[in-house]
Design an enzyme around this catalytic site. Structure first.
Site, short mmCIF file in Angstrom:
data_model
loop_
_atom_site.label_atom_id
_atom_site.label_comp_id
_atom_site.label_asym_id
_atom_site.label_seq_id
_atom_site.Cartn_x
_atom_site.Cartn_y
_atom_site.Cartn_z
N GLY A 137 10.07 2.19 0.33
CA GLY A 137 8.92 3.06 0.11
C GLY A 137 7.98 2.33 -0.82
O GLY A 137 8.40 1.73 -1.82
N ASP A 141 3.91 -4.92 -2.36
CA ASP A 141 4.25 -3.93 -3.38
C ASP A 141 4.65 -4.61 -4.68
O ASP A 141 4.30 -4.15 -5.77
CB ASP A 141 5.39 -3.05 -2.88
CG ASP A 141 5.03 -2.29 -1.63
OD1 ASP A 141 3.86 -1.94 -1.45
OD2 ASP A 141 5.95 -2.04 -0.81
#
Length: 317
Positions: A44, A258
């Site tokens: 995620g 990320d």
């Protein structure tokens, strides 16, 4: 990255259980390929960014939701192991924990990803508003687009009200209203996302600059365009920096962007010069693709120490 006091980073964002399969090549439509191994890990974009920020030395405050299932329990163990503050991590029984199905090509580390958002769809403005008191002493706020835009807008509003830097990584890409873009402190698209937001296809250095100028014209204060193995570009309209990529042997590219954003948020929170911040974030991202995510989780290596070594010529202390 050593500091006398940990900077406080707030990340409203998604969290997933990742099922990652490795194969000699990615299957074509209708093709079945025999894989070599399966790893169950943590992912995620929000969780990845929060993990990177924590491993770069931040006091990590995560705003997310997990389901009442085995994957939710797996995520909670990861949050605890990484030292995340869990005050705003909600258990949600209305849907499953977010999950990502990831296929990795063993030849070059390229990936293909199917994301099932689950309870991540329910992360909205009210989740962020519940953390309002903690925005007052935060040093930076970072988010992405795997949660509802109402949560993104609320995070921006609270960060601005508290006078804190707000960073938005516009991934996965979707059209964004100009009122959301206006006033963003740091906007960090990759070249595809920058093209979507600016309307300019990025093919070379000049098109990168043109796209950045369009984004600055929307009221964004700092534009960072990541260019994969070619590095990253930053401008505030007055200065510009192009940091070259770092050549590494990629094992798995999942989460590299990320990692870049989490490390960048820490550097911004510490008040680092933009060139320093880009070099550090770029080194952290380069490091992240050289090993499997599951091994990273098990081994608990820290981005700050390893990225310091990779940066070399930059004095990171």
């Amino acid at each position: 990255m050593s500091t006398t006091k940990k900077v406080k980073i707030i990340v409203p964002g998604s969290s997933n259980a990742d099922l990652t399969g490795f194969a000699p090549h990615l299957p074509a439509a209708g093709e079945t390929v025999m894989g070599s191994s399966l790893h169950i890990g943590i992912g995620g974009k929000g969780c990845n960014q929060m993990t990177a920020a924590a491993r770069a030395g931040a006091d990590a405050w995560f705003i997310t939701r997990v389901g009442q299932d085995v994957f939710g329990e797996t995520l909670r163990r990861h949050f605890a192991a990484e030292g995340f503050r869990d005050r705003y991590i909600r258990e949600d029984g209305t849907a499953e924990t977010g999950c990502a199905l990831i296929e990795i090509d063993e030849r070059d580390g390229q990936n293909r990803i199917l994301v099932i958002p689950g309870v991540n769809r329910n992360i909205g403005a009210e989740d962020v508003r519940a953390a309002e008191a903690d925005f007052a002493d935060a040093d930076a706020v970072l988010t992405q687009l795997e949660i509802d835009l109402s949560a993104v807008a609320e995070a921006k509003r609270l960060a601005q009200a508290a006078g804190k830097p707000f960073l938005l990584n516009p991934a996965p890409w979707q059209p964004l209203p100009d009122e959301l873009l206006c006033g963003i402190d740091w906007f960090t698209p990759n070249e595809t996302e920058a093209g979507g937001c600016s309307g300019i296809g990025i093919t070379d250095g000049e098109s990168v600059r043109r796209a950045a100028r369009v984004l600055l014209g929307k009221g964004i204060r700092n534009v960072v365009i990541t260019l994969g193995h070619r590095g990253a570009y930053w401008t505030d309209g007055t200065r510009e920096v192009m940091v070259p990529g770092i050549r590494v042997q990629a094992v798995e590219t999942t989460g590299a962007g990320d990692t870049f954003n989490g490390a960048l948020a820490v550097a911004v929170a510490e008040g680092r010069d933009p060139e320093w911040a880009l070099r550090f974030a770029n080194a952290a991202a380069a490091l992240s693709v050289t090993r499997l995510l599951q091994r990273v989780i098990d081994g608990h290596f820290y981005l700050a120490d390893h990225a310091t070594l990779i940066c070399g010529a930059v004095d990171l202390e």
